[in-house]
Design a protein around this motif. Structure first.
Motif, PDB file in Angstrom:
ATOM      1  N   VAL A  18       3.576   1.960  -3.257  1.00 22.61           N
ATOM      2  CA  VAL A  18       4.370   0.795  -2.857  1.00 22.61           C
ATOM      3  C   VAL A  18       3.445  -0.374  -2.510  1.00 22.61           C
ATOM      4  O   VAL A  18       3.689  -1.516  -2.919  1.00 22.61           O
ATOM      5  CB  VAL A  18       5.297   1.143  -1.672  1.00 22.61           C
ATOM      6  N   GLN A  19       2.374  -0.101  -1.763  1.00 25.99           N
ATOM      7  CA  GLN A  19       1.411  -1.168  -1.476  1.00 25.99           C
ATOM      8  C   GLN A  19       0.841  -1.735  -2.773  1.00 25.99           C
ATOM      9  O   GLN A  19       0.764  -2.961  -2.952  1.00 25.99           O
ATOM     10  CB  GLN A  19       0.262  -0.661  -0.604  1.00 25.99           C
ATOM     11  N   LEU A  20       0.459  -0.856  -3.683  1.00 28.80           N
ATOM     12  CA  LEU A  20      -0.134  -1.324  -4.937  1.00 28.80           C
ATOM     13  C   LEU A  20       0.884  -2.108  -5.757  1.00 28.80           C
ATOM     14  O   LEU A  20       0.541  -3.098  -6.414  1.00 28.80           O
ATOM     15  CB  LEU A  20      -0.670  -0.135  -5.733  1.00 28.80           C
ATOM     16  N   GLY A  21       2.150  -1.684  -5.704  1.00 27.32           N
ATOM     17  CA  GLY A  21       3.196  -2.418  -6.414  1.00 27.32           C
ATOM     18  C   GLY A  21       3.352  -3.832  -5.891  1.00 27.32           C
ATOM     19  O   GLY A  21       3.467  -4.793  -6.667  1.00 27.32           O
ATOM     20  N   PHE A  22       3.342  -3.988  -4.569  1.00 25.07           N
ATOM     21  CA  PHE A  22       3.470  -5.332  -3.997  1.00 25.07           C
ATOM     22  C   PHE A  22       2.236  -6.186  -4.292  1.00 25.07           C
ATOM     23  O   PHE A  22       2.343  -7.410  -4.441  1.00 25.07           O
ATOM     24  CB  PHE A  22       3.719  -5.254  -2.493  1.00 25.07           C
ATOM     25  N   GLU A  23       1.072  -5.557  -4.391  1.00 23.77           N
ATOM     26  CA  GLU A  23      -0.122  -6.330  -4.733  1.00 23.77           C
ATOM     27  C   GLU A  23      -0.086  -6.777  -6.197  1.00 23.77           C
ATOM     28  O   GLU A  23      -0.570  -7.861  -6.537  1.00 23.77           O
ATOM     29  CB  GLU A  23      -1.383  -5.519  -4.437  1.00 23.77           C
ATOM     30  N   VAL A  63       5.581   0.223 -12.103  1.00 23.59           N
ATOM     31  CA  VAL A  63       5.574  -0.616 -10.908  1.00 23.59           C
ATOM     32  C   VAL A  63       6.912  -0.469 -10.185  1.00 23.59           C
ATOM     33  O   VAL A  63       7.951  -0.898 -10.680  1.00 23.59           O
ATOM     34  CB  VAL A  63       5.303  -2.091 -11.269  1.00 23.59           C
ATOM     35  N   PHE A  64       6.870   0.189  -9.029  1.00 26.02           N
ATOM     36  CA  PHE A  64       8.074   0.532  -8.265  1.00 26.02           C
ATOM     37  C   PHE A  64       9.018   1.419  -9.083  1.00 26.02           C
ATOM     38  O   PHE A  64      10.215   1.474  -8.822  1.00 26.02           O
ATOM     39  CB  PHE A  64       8.823  -0.719  -7.788  1.00 26.02           C
ATOM     40  N   GLY A  65       8.473   2.092 -10.088  1.00 29.01           N
ATOM     41  CA  GLY A  65       9.293   2.942 -10.939  1.00 29.01           C
ATOM     42  C   GLY A  65       9.609   4.271 -10.280  1.00 29.01           C
ATOM     43  O   GLY A  65       9.216   4.537  -9.135  1.00 29.01           O
ATOM     44  N   PRO A  66      10.334   5.140 -10.999  1.00 29.87           N
ATOM     45  CA  PRO A  66      10.741   6.423 -10.422  1.00 29.87           C
ATOM     46  C   PRO A  66       9.562   7.273  -9.963  1.00 29.87           C
ATOM     47  O   PRO A  66       8.515   7.314 -10.614  1.00 29.87           O
ATOM     48  CB  PRO A  66      11.473   7.104 -11.590  1.00 29.87           C
ATOM     49  N   VAL A  67       9.739   7.937  -8.834  1.00 30.72           N
ATOM     50  CA  VAL A  67       8.790   8.950  -8.377  1.00 30.72           C
ATOM     51  C   VAL A  67       9.101  10.232  -9.136  1.00 30.72           C
ATOM     52  O   VAL A  67      10.265  10.603  -9.276  1.00 30.72           O
ATOM     53  CB  VAL A  67       8.944   9.199  -6.864  1.00 30.72           C
ATOM     54  N   TYR A 122      -2.984   1.764 -11.783  1.00 27.62           N
ATOM     55  CA  TYR A 122      -3.329   1.473 -10.395  1.00 27.62           C
ATOM     56  C   TYR A 122      -4.828   1.302 -10.140  1.00 27.62           C
ATOM     57  O   TYR A 122      -5.220   0.684  -9.145  1.00 27.62           O
ATOM     58  CB  TYR A 122      -2.788   2.574  -9.484  1.00 27.62           C
ATOM     59  N   ARG A 123      -5.677   1.831 -11.016  1.00 23.74           N
ATOM     60  CA  ARG A 123      -7.125   1.775 -10.768  1.00 23.74           C
ATOM     61  C   ARG A 123      -7.635   0.346 -10.553  1.00 23.74           C
ATOM     62  O   ARG A 123      -8.357   0.087  -9.576  1.00 23.74           O
ATOM     63  CB  ARG A 123      -7.883   2.457 -11.909  1.00 23.74           C
ATOM     64  N   PRO A 124      -7.291  -0.623 -11.432  1.00 26.38           N
ATOM     65  CA  PRO A 124      -7.811  -1.983 -11.210  1.00 26.38           C
ATOM     66  C   PRO A 124      -7.317  -2.617  -9.914  1.00 26.38           C
ATOM     67  O   PRO A 124      -8.035  -3.417  -9.301  1.00 26.38           O
ATOM     68  CB  PRO A 124      -7.319  -2.757 -12.440  1.00 26.38           C
ATOM     69  N   LEU A 170      -8.683  -4.408  -4.395  1.00 23.21           N
ATOM     70  CA  LEU A 170      -8.433  -4.393  -2.954  1.00 23.21           C
ATOM     71  C   LEU A 170      -9.530  -3.670  -2.181  1.00 23.21           C
ATOM     72  O   LEU A 170      -9.576  -3.739  -0.950  1.00 23.21           O
ATOM     73  CB  LEU A 170      -7.084  -3.719  -2.671  1.00 23.21           C
ATOM     74  N   LYS A 171     -10.379  -2.934  -2.910  1.00 21.17           N
ATOM     75  CA  LYS A 171     -11.477  -2.166  -2.302  1.00 21.17           C
ATOM     76  C   LYS A 171     -10.950  -1.183  -1.255  1.00 21.17           C
ATOM     77  O   LYS A 171     -11.486  -1.061  -0.147  1.00 21.17           O
ATOM     78  CB  LYS A 171     -12.518  -3.102  -1.681  1.00 21.17           C
TER      79      LYS A 171
END
Length: 323
Positions: A164-169, A245-249, A310-312, A317-318
């Motif tokens: 979720v954090q990565l999605g918002f970023e 991105v914010f897709g199904p778990v 998500y890697r990039p 964000l380090k």
């Protein structure tokens, strides 16, 4: 080596091969341990227990072993190090394979350390929602408001290093917004913070009742499938975001790398058989999840796609966490 010793070695090797083959044919001859990386009571735990029931019925006695902590990395690492004999399996969830290995130090390599068996269950996409007091009534209005600079916007999540954090970023990068991250200890507290107006937006799959009670306002849903409860809100895929991105778990089952293919197939077939039973889907309905069955290669491809997505973001964000 003389002829007698050579024959003895050949006989021992043949005996070992026959013994190994017999063990695989007899599998399982004792209870299977299904490790899950969350505490009892969570949605992931509920899905794992349903899979354990299916395996117990269609293969052999299966016991759930909860090993919570560090976004599932403790459980996953323990399974990766287990003997690859089919008696220690991992009931994983997508963050555990697509995100946690990128943000936790010395975690594991999902594609090298595991033999994926099958997916089992998936949720709907994450719904993006704002407080009822928000001036944004639609997804487009929220974007305009976030870009306007009228206030410092923020978003709430269930923790640092989550999808979720990565999605918002990814959202921040796409729209040029500068929303700040406010992490909470779990999804529930972040949703209540949104209700109270402490955060400007949240994303989740388990606050439907708050939406129906008009305590939060839905703006969009991740993935490409519309929400059955809120069919008029747009999908993020329709807004140009990728499916993840914010897709199904999604959830699945994996074994330690090196587990014999015959055992992998037995477990896969047992899960697939159980998922065909209408009761399987009925048991998932209260937690708003559905059966989702694909094989080893397709499961590995899903994990790889998540890591590539998500890697990039993690690198930018380090993010680096201890586990």
């Amino acid at each position: 080596m003389n002829k007698r010793n050579l024959l003895a070695c050949v006989a021992l090797a043949a005996s070992a091969m026959l013994s190994s083959a017999h063990a695989e044919d007899a599998y399982p001859s004792r209870p299977i341990k299904l490790v899950v990386g969350v505490a009892p009571g969570a949605t992931t735990d509920a899905a794992a227990r349903l899979v354990a029931e299916v395996l117990s019925k269609n293969l052999g006695t299966t016991i759930v072993d909860n090993q919570p902590g560090a976004n599932g990395t403790i459980a996953a690492r323990n399974v990766a190090r287990a003997k690859p004999d089919g008696y220690t399996l991992l009931a994983f969830y997508s963050d555990q394979m697509q995100v946690a290995p990128l943000v936790y130090k010395n975690a594991y390599d999902p594609l090298e350390d595991f033999a994926f068996i099958t997916t089992t269950v998936r949720s709907g996409g994450f719904i993006l929602a704002v407080p009822e007091s928000s001036p944004a009534k639609t997804f487009a209005e929220f974007i305009d408001y976030a870009k306007s600079g009228k206030k410092q916007m923020n978003y709430g999540t269930y923790g640092v290093g989550s999808s979720v954090q990565l999605g918002f970023e990814i959202f921040n990068e796409r729209y040029g917004t500068k929303m700040l991250h406010i992490p909470y200890k779990g999804g529930g507290p972040s949703y209540q913070a949104a209700v109270a107006g402490e955060v400007d937006i949240v994303a989740g799959t388990s606050f439907i009742e708050l939406l129906k009670a008009n305590r939060l306002r839905p703006l969009a849903i991740g993935g490409s499938q519309h929400s059955p409860e809120f069919p008029n809100i747009p999908t993020l895929a329709g807004q140009g975001f990728g499916e993840l991105v914010f897709g199904p778990v999604f959830y699945g089952v994996a074994a330690p790398r090196g587990t014999p293919p015959e055992i992998i197939e037995k477990v896969r077939a047992a899960v697939a058989k159980g998922a065909q039973n209408p009761e399987f889907a009925a048991r998932l309905k209260p937690i708003a999840h559905d059966p989702f069955i694909v094989g080893p290669a397709e499961t590995a491809a899903l994990v790889r796609k998540g890591l590539d997505t998500y890697r990039p973001v993690v690198q930018k964000l380090k993010i680096s966490l201890d586990n």
